[in-house]
Design a protein around this motif. Structure first.
Motif, PDB file in Angstrom:
ATOM      1  N   UNK A   7       0.835  -1.186   0.000  1.00  0.00           N
ATOM      2  CA  UNK A   7       0.000   0.000   0.000  1.00  0.00           C
ATOM      3  C   UNK A   7       0.873   1.239   0.000  1.00  0.00           C
ATOM      4  N   UNK A   8       0.466   2.206  -0.779  1.00  0.00           N
ATOM      5  CA  UNK A   8       1.179   3.480  -0.815  1.00  0.00           C
ATOM      6  C   UNK A   8       0.913   4.251   0.467  1.00  0.00           C
ATOM      7  N   UNK A   9       1.744   5.200   0.732  1.00  0.00           N
ATOM      8  CA  UNK A   9       1.543   6.064   1.894  1.00  0.00           C
ATOM      9  C   UNK A   9       0.277   6.890   1.681  1.00  0.00           C
ATOM     10  N   UNK A  10      -0.559   6.948   2.690  1.00  0.00           N
ATOM     11  CA  UNK A  10      -1.788   7.735   2.655  1.00  0.00           C
ATOM     12  C   UNK A  10      -1.477   9.118   3.239  1.00  0.00           C
ATOM     13  N   UNK A  11      -2.004  10.152   2.598  1.00  0.00           N
ATOM     14  CA  UNK A  11      -1.859  11.509   3.112  1.00  0.00           C
ATOM     15  C   UNK A  11      -3.239  12.048   3.455  1.00  0.00           C
ATOM     16  N   UNK A  37      11.364  20.755   2.370  1.00  0.00           N
ATOM     17  CA  UNK A  37      12.297  21.870   2.349  1.00  0.00           C
ATOM     18  C   UNK A  37      11.665  23.097   2.990  1.00  0.00           C
ATOM     19  N   UNK A  38      12.443  23.791   3.820  1.00  0.00           N
ATOM     20  CA  UNK A  38      11.922  24.981   4.494  1.00  0.00           C
ATOM     21  C   UNK A  38      11.707  26.118   3.511  1.00  0.00           C
ATOM     22  N   UNK A  39      10.559  26.769   3.624  1.00  0.00           N
ATOM     23  CA  UNK A  39      10.249  27.951   2.826  1.00  0.00           C
ATOM     24  C   UNK A  39      10.831  29.180   3.524  1.00  0.00           C
ATOM     25  N   UNK A  40      10.650  30.350   2.943  1.00  0.00           N
ATOM     26  CA  UNK A  40      11.195  31.588   3.512  1.00  0.00           C
ATOM     27  C   UNK A  40      10.691  31.872   4.923  1.00  0.00           C
ATOM     28  N   UNK A  41       9.454  31.415   5.241  1.00  0.00           N
ATOM     29  CA  UNK A  41       8.898  31.661   6.575  1.00  0.00           C
ATOM     30  C   UNK A  41       9.382  30.649   7.619  1.00  0.00           C
ATOM     31  N   UNK A  42      10.275  29.713   7.220  1.00  0.00           N
ATOM     32  CA  UNK A  42      10.806  28.727   8.145  1.00  0.00           C
ATOM     33  C   UNK A  42       9.927  27.507   8.326  1.00  0.00           C
ATOM     34  N   UNK A  43       8.848  27.425   7.561  1.00  0.00           N
ATOM     35  CA  UNK A  43       7.919  26.300   7.626  1.00  0.00           C
ATOM     36  C   UNK A  43       8.096  25.478   6.348  1.00  0.00           C
ATOM     37  N   UNK A  44       8.145  24.149   6.449  1.00  0.00           N
ATOM     38  CA  UNK A  44       8.273  23.331   5.239  1.00  0.00           C
ATOM     39  C   UNK A  44       7.127  23.590   4.257  1.00  0.00           C
ATOM     40  N   UNK A  45       7.446  23.543   2.991  1.00  0.00           N
ATOM     41  CA  UNK A  45       6.439  23.729   1.938  1.00  0.00           C
ATOM     42  C   UNK A  45       6.572  22.579   0.953  1.00  0.00           C
ATOM     43  N   UNK A  46       5.538  21.753   0.761  1.00  0.00           N
ATOM     44  CA  UNK A  46       4.275  21.798   1.481  1.00  0.00           C
ATOM     45  C   UNK A  46       4.463  21.368   2.930  1.00  0.00           C
ATOM     46  N   UNK A  47       3.531  21.778   3.781  1.00  0.00           N
ATOM     47  CA  UNK A  47       3.618  21.483   5.207  1.00  0.00           C
ATOM     48  C   UNK A  47       3.078  20.079   5.461  1.00  0.00           C
ATOM     49  N   UNK A  48       4.016  19.139   5.613  1.00  0.00           N
ATOM     50  CA  UNK A  48       3.658  17.736   5.818  1.00  0.00           C
ATOM     51  C   UNK A  48       4.381  17.193   7.042  1.00  0.00           C
ATOM     52  N   UNK A  49       3.717  16.239   7.701  1.00  0.00           N
ATOM     53  CA  UNK A  49       4.286  15.572   8.867  1.00  0.00           C
ATOM     54  C   UNK A  49       4.202  14.071   8.681  1.00  0.00           C
ATOM     55  N   UNK A  50       5.187  13.354   9.218  1.00  0.00           N
ATOM     56  CA  UNK A  50       5.167  11.903   9.253  1.00  0.00           C
ATOM     57  C   UNK A  50       4.383  11.498  10.500  1.00  0.00           C
ATOM     58  N   UNK A  51       3.287  10.770  10.309  1.00  0.00           N
ATOM     59  CA  UNK A  51       2.529  10.249  11.437  1.00  0.00           C
ATOM     60  C   UNK A  51       3.050   8.841  11.766  1.00  0.00           C
ATOM     61  N   UNK A  52       3.207   8.012  10.729  1.00  0.00           N
ATOM     62  CA  UNK A  52       3.834   6.693  10.861  1.00  0.00           C
ATOM     63  C   UNK A  52       4.285   6.254   9.469  1.00  0.00           C
ATOM     64  N   UNK A  53       4.734   4.998   9.338  1.00  0.00           N
ATOM     65  CA  UNK A  53       5.272   4.545   8.053  1.00  0.00           C
ATOM     66  C   UNK A  53       4.283   4.668   6.898  1.00  0.00           C
ATOM     67  N   UNK A  54       3.002   4.549   7.166  1.00  0.00           N
ATOM     68  CA  UNK A  54       2.017   4.578   6.090  1.00  0.00           C
ATOM     69  C   UNK A  54       1.159   5.811   6.025  1.00  0.00           C
ATOM     70  N   UNK A  55       1.416   6.796   6.885  1.00  0.00           N
ATOM     71  CA  UNK A  55       0.528   7.954   6.940  1.00  0.00           C
ATOM     72  C   UNK A  55       1.296   9.260   7.062  1.00  0.00           C
ATOM     73  N   UNK A  56       0.904  10.219   6.245  1.00  0.00           N
ATOM     74  CA  UNK A  56       1.419  11.584   6.313  1.00  0.00           C
ATOM     75  C   UNK A  56       0.234  12.521   6.547  1.00  0.00           C
ATOM     76  N   UNK A  57       0.509  13.629   7.181  1.00  0.00           N
ATOM     77  CA  UNK A  57      -0.490  14.660   7.424  1.00  0.00           C
ATOM     78  C   UNK A  57      -0.041  15.903   6.671  1.00  0.00           C
ATOM     79  N   UNK A  58      -0.893  16.432   5.799  1.00  0.00           N
ATOM     80  CA  UNK A  58      -0.587  17.657   5.067  1.00  0.00           C
ATOM     81  C   UNK A  58      -1.534  18.750   5.538  1.00  0.00           C
ATOM     82  N   UNK A  59      -0.973  19.894   5.902  1.00  0.00           N
ATOM     83  CA  UNK A  59      -1.767  21.023   6.385  1.00  0.00           C
ATOM     84  C   UNK A  59      -1.750  22.107   5.314  1.00  0.00           C
ATOM     85  N   UNK A  86      -5.441   8.163  16.895  1.00  0.00           N
ATOM     86  CA  UNK A  86      -4.032   7.809  17.014  1.00  0.00           C
ATOM     87  C   UNK A  86      -3.905   6.681  18.039  1.00  0.00           C
ATOM     88  N   UNK A  87      -3.507   5.486  17.588  1.00  0.00           N
ATOM     89  CA  UNK A  87      -3.309   4.408  18.548  1.00  0.00           C
ATOM     90  C   UNK A  87      -1.962   4.569  19.257  1.00  0.00           C
TER      91      UNK A  87
END
Length: 142
Positions: A7-11, A37-59, A86-87
């Motif tokens: 299964x591919x990573x779910x976002x 990669x960090x954008x000029x404001x110091x926040x990654x663009x796109x803003x994504x987080x690793x939740x676990x091996x199969x899940x990413x969170x994009x804000x 979140x288990x």
């Protein structure tokens, strides 16, 4: 012969009002690792987080969320369209994650407590998205 599929990573994408506030909350409040990669404001663009091996969170900033949703309205801060679960391994992990989130600006929805389906606590992030932290207890079978 059975075939196995990887299964591919779910976002999961969520709208946010303030990128920096969301970045700080998810990094410090939930302890998630941002990727990109960090954008000029110091926040990654796109803003994504690793939740676990199969899940990413994009804000995604609320103003840009309609690029994805088209004519569907984004739910307001007092409306919920989903609950993110979140288990965690143990009850103390529920207590710690919920407390850390509240210290970082979350609003407690339900204090950690034993439920028929496990030990849980729930909070709303600064944009109103509801998170349920759950530790299954021995014998729950769920």
């Amino acid at each position: 012969m059975a075939t196995t599929r990887t299964l591919a990573t779910v976002t999961v994408s969520l709208p946010v009002a303030d990128r920096m506030a969301a970045y700080t909350f998810y990094r410090d409040g939930l302890g998630l690792e941002a990727v990109g990669k960090l954008a000029e404001d110091g926040v990654p663009e796109p803003l994504r987080f690793v939740v676990n091996d199969g899940l990413r969170l994009m804000l995604i900033p609320t103003g840009g969320f309609d690029w994805i949703t088209g004519d569907h309205s984004v739910a307001g801060p007092e409306q919920s369209e989903c609950v993110l679960v979140v288990p965690v391994a143990e009850e103390r992990d529920v207590d710690e994650m919920t407390a850390r989130a509240v210290r970082a600006g979350a609003r407690e929805i339900s204090a950690p407590a034993r439920q028929p389906w496990g030990y849980t606590g729930a909070f709303a992030d600064p944009d109103g998205h509801i998170w349920l932290v759950q530790a299954e207890t021995a014998g729950d079978g769920r």
